[in-house]
Design an enzyme around this catalytic site. Sequence first.
Site, PDB file in Angstrom:
ATOM      1  N   GLU A  14      36.105 106.008 -12.087  1.00 19.35           N
ATOM      2  CA  GLU A  14      37.137 106.739 -11.341  1.00 19.35           C
ATOM      3  C   GLU A  14      36.552 107.139  -9.988  1.00 19.35           C
ATOM      4  OE1 GLU A  14      41.159 108.605 -11.982  1.00 19.35           O
ATOM      5  OE2 GLU A  14      39.925 107.418 -13.339  1.00 19.35           O
ATOM      6  N   GLU A  65      57.541 111.495  -9.667  1.00 22.23           N
ATOM      7  CA  GLU A  65      57.112 110.575 -10.728  1.00 22.23           C
ATOM      8  C   GLU A  65      58.260 109.660 -11.098  1.00 22.23           C
ATOM      9  OE1 GLU A  65      55.661 108.435 -13.657  1.00 22.23           O
ATOM     10  OE2 GLU A  65      54.329 109.801 -12.583  1.00 22.23           O
ATOM     11  N   ASP A  97      47.599 109.644  -7.135  1.00 18.13           N
ATOM     12  CA  ASP A  97      46.945 109.075  -8.322  1.00 18.13           C
ATOM     13  C   ASP A  97      47.878 108.011  -8.895  1.00 18.13           C
ATOM     14  OD1 ASP A  97      45.419 108.511 -10.494  1.00 18.13           O
ATOM     15  OD2 ASP A  97      45.515 110.502 -11.401  1.00 18.13           O
ATOM     16  N   GLN A 151      45.339 111.701 -18.387  1.00 19.91           N
ATOM     17  CA  GLN A 151      43.985 111.153 -18.266  1.00 19.91           C
ATOM     18  C   GLN A 151      43.379 110.949 -19.650  1.00 19.91           C
ATOM     19  OE1 GLN A 151      42.256 110.116 -15.689  1.00 19.91           O
ATOM     20  NE2 GLN A 151      43.439 110.889 -13.940  1.00 19.91           N
ATOM     21  N   CYS A 194      41.522 104.757 -10.652  1.00 23.50           N
ATOM     22  CA  CYS A 194      40.686 104.266 -11.754  1.00 23.50           C
ATOM     23  C   CYS A 194      40.292 102.812 -11.526  1.00 23.50           C
ATOM     24  CB  CYS A 194      41.409 104.424 -13.086  1.00 23.50           C
ATOM     25  SG  CYS A 194      42.915 103.432 -13.215  1.00 23.50           S
TER      26      CYS A 194
END
Length: 594
Positions: free
Chosen positions: A558, A438, A487, A388, A515
């Site tokens: 966000e 990921e 996210d 972030q 975002c």
Amino acid sequence: MENDKEISMETNVDGQASSLLSEEYAYLDRGGFSSENFKIELRGLPKFYGIAELKKLMNQKLGLNTSKIKRPKNGSHWLFACFQNEEERVKAIETLHGYEWKGKTLIAEIAKPAPDPLVKKRKQEENNGQVKKKKCDENKSQEERLKDAVLPYWNVPYEEQLKLKDKEIKHILMKFDNEVWKMDKSNRSVIEANRKIYNGLSFELKPIEKSPVLDGYRNKCEFTIGIDDETKLPTVGFRLGSYVTGTVAVAPIEMLIHIPERTKQAVLVFQDFVRKSGLAPFSPADYSGYWRYLTVRQSTWNDDVMLIASMYPQNLTESEIEKIKNDLIEHCSSKEVDCGIKSLYFELITKRRVGEEPTKPTHLMGSTHIIDTILGRQFRISPEAFFQINTAGAEILYQKAIEMSEVKEDSTVIDICCGTGTIGLCFAKHCGKVLGLELVPEAVKDAKANAELNEIENSEFYTGKAEDILPSVLARATGDDVIAIVDPPRAGLHMRAVTQLRNSRRVRRVLYVSCRPAAALKNWVDLARPSSKTLRGAPFRPRRALPLDMFPHTDHIELALLFEREQTKEDIEGSSETVEDTSAAPDVENKDNN
């Protein structure tokens, strides 16, 4: 549609006709690759299709080799597809023309290249007599134009910025709520009753959380290297516009308030090296030059700085490139340089073909990582890993996420698109197990190292696309209270991943962090869509939304949106039946996740 290619005809002394490209198309003959040279127009497309679906058809099923697809808008019945050479373009036309897809017959033809935006803009100005800058923004100073481009709210009081963002969030959430109302007729009475409680929405919208830091909050910046219009010198900064709009000038960043002072100092150190190197910045106008980008990452914990310098090698030899690296190391490690550069990387940018892996930065000097902290936990950060950009804001985001999720000691948290594992590891002491997944292998290595660094033993991390490995990761969840933290990148989550969340009944809640909330709208709608043959699990209902200002002085916001699984008759009666779907899912047990 694009204008026809302009060709001027002359007759040479031999009486032969020769075609001379107009200035707008001269870029095609300057050397270097341009996908505009090998472009086709594809028409007759079905009403509903996805770009990923079309790429799969073209590249995997039909054996074509597209390098780029340009679609004017979603749902368009035509688009452009670009290829690497004439042979591949010819093959694509022969294969696609007349091909039946989704009940439609495709039409494929050669497409003419687009004119150079820089030349086109200049000609338009000349034709309109706009020798003097008449546009309002062009009467502003370069500093003002840069601020307008990078920080659109730079001259707006902070409380007013929050009001503007609050209005935008309400607009997006209202649009989402209306979509849910349209598709879920059986729940309209509940939706309408809730709207009376929550000021027009069917769920709670919390007030915007302010950023604890308003200035110098960015811990990562990606700069362009180009020519400053005012000084005419090579400069590391931000573009005043885009090449498509006819702008290639780069302006310095000293007056931008969202960049930390130490990062600015590091930029000036590298800019000094670029100017002394004798190598020009890369020019997108004619593909000349070398220096492309500089990425700066800065720890808010100890102010350590990481630099990733990127250049286009052109025809430099290996020995010349090695000398540049050595000179850069010497420059950045000089005793005269005191801006906290503790890590240095170097990257060569080269044109890659479809299917080729992008080049990786090479470590030159210092530490391979920098360290930052969130909620008392330390996190190591590698050059390409996601973290972030507002560390202080991330602390608030993660603490609020923990509170909103209603996590329990026996909950399993699935951290989807986990990056370096930050949010999942912040959840770890509040739950029984954390499972992260990921796409970027280096980020997974960081996540595992971060778990070890913080002595966290109830976490596991896996490498792969969420849509490919999510079923296998879900199968490792323990207990019946599974919480998915999503996210994703700006484009959102793949539909297959959304389907897998829907079809895994043990997933009770989904906390979706975005975002770019407008881009997440489709994912939200699919999570809330009524059950079907594909989405067999009960829908998720939006319960609570929390906007957070992670990007002061910009128009970005966000948003954390909590979804809760709708209870079915089987849930109420305590049925243990499951609708888990792990078919065709790769087993991540034996994957190399180190």
